[in-house]
Scaffold this motif. Sequence first.
Motif, PDB file in Angstrom:
ATOM      1  N   MET A   1       0.851  -1.190   0.000  1.00 17.52           N
ATOM      2  CA  MET A   1       0.000   0.000   0.000  1.00 17.52           C
ATOM      3  C   MET A   1       0.883   1.235   0.000  1.00 17.52           C
ATOM      4  N   TRP A   2       0.361   2.316  -0.550  1.00 18.32           N
ATOM      5  CA  TRP A   2       1.088   3.583  -0.545  1.00 18.32           C
ATOM      6  C   TRP A   2       1.085   4.177   0.867  1.00 18.32           C
ATOM      7  N   LEU A   3       2.185   4.848   1.233  1.00 17.17           N
ATOM      8  CA  LEU A   3       2.331   5.439   2.560  1.00 17.17           C
ATOM      9  C   LEU A   3       2.635   6.921   2.432  1.00 17.17           C
ATOM     10  N   TYR A  62       8.294  -5.902   3.055  1.00 17.08           N
ATOM     11  CA  TYR A  62       8.760  -5.267   1.831  1.00 17.08           C
ATOM     12  C   TYR A  62       8.432  -3.781   1.864  1.00 17.08           C
ATOM     13  N   ARG A  63       9.336  -2.991   1.277  1.00 15.63           N
ATOM     14  CA  ARG A  63       9.108  -1.551   1.227  1.00 15.63           C
ATOM     15  C   ARG A  63       9.795  -0.961   0.006  1.00 15.63           C
ATOM     16  N   ILE A  83       5.398  -9.872  -1.865  1.00 14.04           N
ATOM     17  CA  ILE A  83       6.214  -9.290  -2.930  1.00 14.04           C
ATOM     18  C   ILE A  83       5.361  -8.894  -4.122  1.00 14.04           C
ATOM     19  N   GLU A  84       4.259  -9.634  -4.356  1.00 19.84           N
ATOM     20  CA  GLU A  84       3.404  -9.312  -5.498  1.00 19.84           C
ATOM     21  C   GLU A  84       2.778  -7.928  -5.347  1.00 19.84           C
ATOM     22  N   LYS A  87       5.426  -5.274  -5.929  1.00 19.52           N
ATOM     23  CA  LYS A  87       5.836  -5.226  -7.332  1.00 19.52           C
ATOM     24  C   LYS A  87       4.864  -4.397  -8.176  1.00 19.52           C
ATOM     25  N   LYS A  88       3.574  -4.460  -7.830  1.00 22.28           N
ATOM     26  CA  LYS A  88       2.603  -3.632  -8.561  1.00 22.28           C
ATOM     27  C   LYS A  88       2.930  -2.150  -8.392  1.00 22.28           C
ATOM     28  N   HIS A  89       3.240  -1.740  -7.166  1.00 19.98           N
ATOM     29  CA  HIS A  89       3.615  -0.344  -6.926  1.00 19.98           C
ATOM     30  C   HIS A  89       4.923  -0.008  -7.631  1.00 19.98           C
TER      31      HIS A  89
END
Length: 1042
Positions: A1-3, A62-63, A83-84, A87-89
Amino acid sequence: MWLNPEEVLLKNALKLWVTERSNDFFILQRRRGHGEPTNKFTGLLVGALDTVLDSSARVTPYRILLQVPGSQISWVIASGAAIEEVKKHWDWLVHNLLHSLSVFENKDDVASFVKGKVKGLIAEEARSRQAAQEEDPEKFREALRKFELHFSLPSSEKLVTYYSCCCWKGRVPRQGFLYLSINHMAFYSFLLGKEVKFAIPWAEVTRLERVSTSLMTEAIRVTTRQRQREFSMFLNLDETFRVICQLADIALRRLLDSEGLELDRVLQQPTRITKRSDLEQALREYVLGLFRLPRAERLHEVASCSVWTPHARCHTAGTLYTTDSYLCFSSRDEGSCILLIPLSEVLSIEKAESTSLLPNPIIVSVRTKKAFQLIELQDRDELVETLNSRLRALQWKHSMFRSRRDSKRKLVHSVSLSEYQQASSVALCLCQSMEQVKERLWEDHFSEFGRGVHMFRTEKIQRLVAMGIPESLRGELWMTLSDASSELESHQGYYTSLVQKSMGQSTLATEEIERDLHRSLPDHPAFQNPTGIAALRRVLTAYAHRNPKIGYCQSMNILASVLLLYAKEEEAFWLLVAVCETMLPDYFNRRVIGAQVDQSVFEELIRERLPELAEHVPDLSALSSVSLSWFLTLFLSVLPFQSGVCVVDCFFFNGIKVIFQLGLAVLEANAAQLSSSTDDGQALMILTSFLDQVGSEEASCPPSSPPALFSLCVGSFQKFGDLTVRHIERLRCRHRIQVLQAHEDTAKENALRLVTPDVSISPETLAEVYDLFKVQISTCPRLKYDSNRSFMERQYRLDRPQFKSLYGLLVPWLSDSNQHTDAVANRTFTLLDQDCDNLVTFREFAGWLDTLYCEDLNEKIRLLYRLHIPPEVKDYQEQLKQMLKDLAKEKEKDVEKPLPLMNQWEFIQFCKTLYSLFHGDPDENDLFQSIATVTSLVLQIGEAGHRGHRSGSEGISQEEESRAQLTQVTGGDVDASGEGGSSVAEKEWTVSYAQILASLLTEQLLVNFFEKPVDLSAKISEAKEKQYHQRAGLLTLQRRTS
């Protein structure tokens, strides 16, 4: 998710992260140890570290970091558990941003661009989540985009719903969209090249009503203090009007009366309000009112079903409502059959075999060895599972405290005043045989409809109650009908502990209670002796301790007295709790808001049900002022005792609805006389005489003849029986808006009337200052509730943080970025806080503002001078001497109290404040030079006076010393407390206000600066805008913490 981008000083601190992918601007990292063999030492170490620091270090594995070439700072912009997801981001960043970043020459521009883009993505995700909750997410998302595009509202302003409609301007309709948000209703139309848009804050709405005109068949009229607007052509006018009323009611209760009115916990968080929650709140209010449940109950399931009713020998169709602690059933015809089952009484909830005659049945077994059958339940399995889960949790909670309750059971007060009531019954010549007849009727009813809280409540019991409950059963039935018995059972020992804690304390509430103890039924023998007075004192004091927001309100003593006559002391306490907190919510606070709302509702019901009376008596406020005591005391204060108790019987069965019905019946019976009355006094005499006559007839009437009160009650049920709880709740929601706004207008008028003669600010501008002052209180509410202050004292005072925030908005000189502003604001608050109670009144605030904007140079410099002189600390003897001196000089109007002398450290702080005034002024450099000249001159004056008093000091030239002191003023650091840098010599160095003022007058540039008029109206307009965004920031903070 975006932070939201967060700084990371070391990109690979302690080697806790492993880089998986990277490019010039972004890095994808994996938490070391995640996805690796478990026997690796580094993985074990990181895992152990994450476990020990469980509260914050258990981050997602993950970040993605934003990095700027050549910088040691990075920003975390995304994270994920898989990780999926990350990876989209990553792919989105590479395909959409990476190539664009190479065109930036400035590294800071790269960081700002990416962070802004990420914040926009977060906002879009939030909008998508909100849209997903709506019936048509795509349409709602499009409406949300248009709402944000058309109206310049803060980003935290949340759209709740929208409707297509017409807004009328005179005789011209404009087709557009009405947007309803948590703080506004906004309209936008673009037709034939002409744009119309406006936003109305809910806090400005004073009236909502449905109207019909020759042009509009039916429309919604919204009235503010400035104008009226009509909206029509809604697809569903009923729903739209309910949502508008509900949103306005919630906003006003949240913003204007945060202490006085109860609001659902969900709705206290504005960002959680949706159209669905809005309608659910309206349904919850209806259910709480219909079944008279505690206000803390939350509504869970609503399901259509049928219940087996043994007295009717059939299944009765209706609706099942489930809450935290109750199962509630109401027939389709409201009031014809009601069933209330507390979960504390339930033993089991089981599914039975489904047949064609009994589809989807469930059996609810209770402690009294009775069972209730419900059929035709959709989603039966899920409902039974949910109810059983709730039941197990409640039973476990009760078992945990059962031993504790049993140990305290023997301590419970059991004082009973029934013996005094029996004596009064003999005095009133009540026929014993009539009581026996009533008792037999009730016993027959119990055998057919059940006994206890979960008995069936039908129209038959309504007739029995109207006849008057037998005195031997009155206490039991009051406890049953109000369900105070369940509260008593689940809170054994609570009343005793309250009595022990509260007795002996002295508060504003206890003082009022002591004043009213001997005014409570003074003619009744139960309260002509110490036993009755002591029991009444304990009940009222314990309740004031339980609920400090209410504390004690007049008329509570009359209610508690009557309750004590028919119930034991502890039972009377729980009956009082039920009346004040459940059956008459918001009635017993210092402004009796609930009672006034019901008076406004009563006026509308008079117009609806008695139109001829309303036509002859256009001003119904006189009738509502008479009827206020009917609602507050349940007719106990206007009817003879025994008649009043019969009304209380009806109230415990039917709730506030019966008071509305009985009030309408009283007015209808006297409509002809009231229509011909010439003044309010005559109307009061007509109603008083009628009620006295009803009571006397009832007391003297033989048993064979129906009492007048019984006929009046039965007549009110027959003529006004179609008045439903749902209708009353909807009227309350709408009229609460008018009552709250009327209170605000009255409070504002009173405050302005008191302050206007003392200031030179125009009344119109002062009114705008008041609005800012009021909004500041609602924006930053004080958390601690002080029950020893009256509402007016609490409402119109600012504490230090609130004052400092408003100070920054209205002070004419100091800039927000100046570090000296906070210190000056603190000094100003201390100076204005004349009562030393850490609160500043509106009068004090307006006086300070008047000095800054309207007074001459002398008064402005005097104010600045006083800010830098510490308050005098005097002992008691010195205070008495000073009071005597002030009394002696009281008649000498022209004599001003001389200001104390200022020492050197205080003067240095004074000069620093003067320097801070000129930031951003076009003549800033020249003003600095002028103030430097004045400072040098005053330092020389002070030094000259100082040299006259000191002896044996070393010879230092006056010019060199002045120059050194001037350097200290403009650039040197000074101890904030003033103690460390203050020597004996500095304490002897002093200057007076007159010397400083004379020195300032030598510099014409300074004189011009202080005498230059400042537009207060413009400053207020700017402050309103800033204050609005401050409030929006507070809402955003609430959303993050919720």
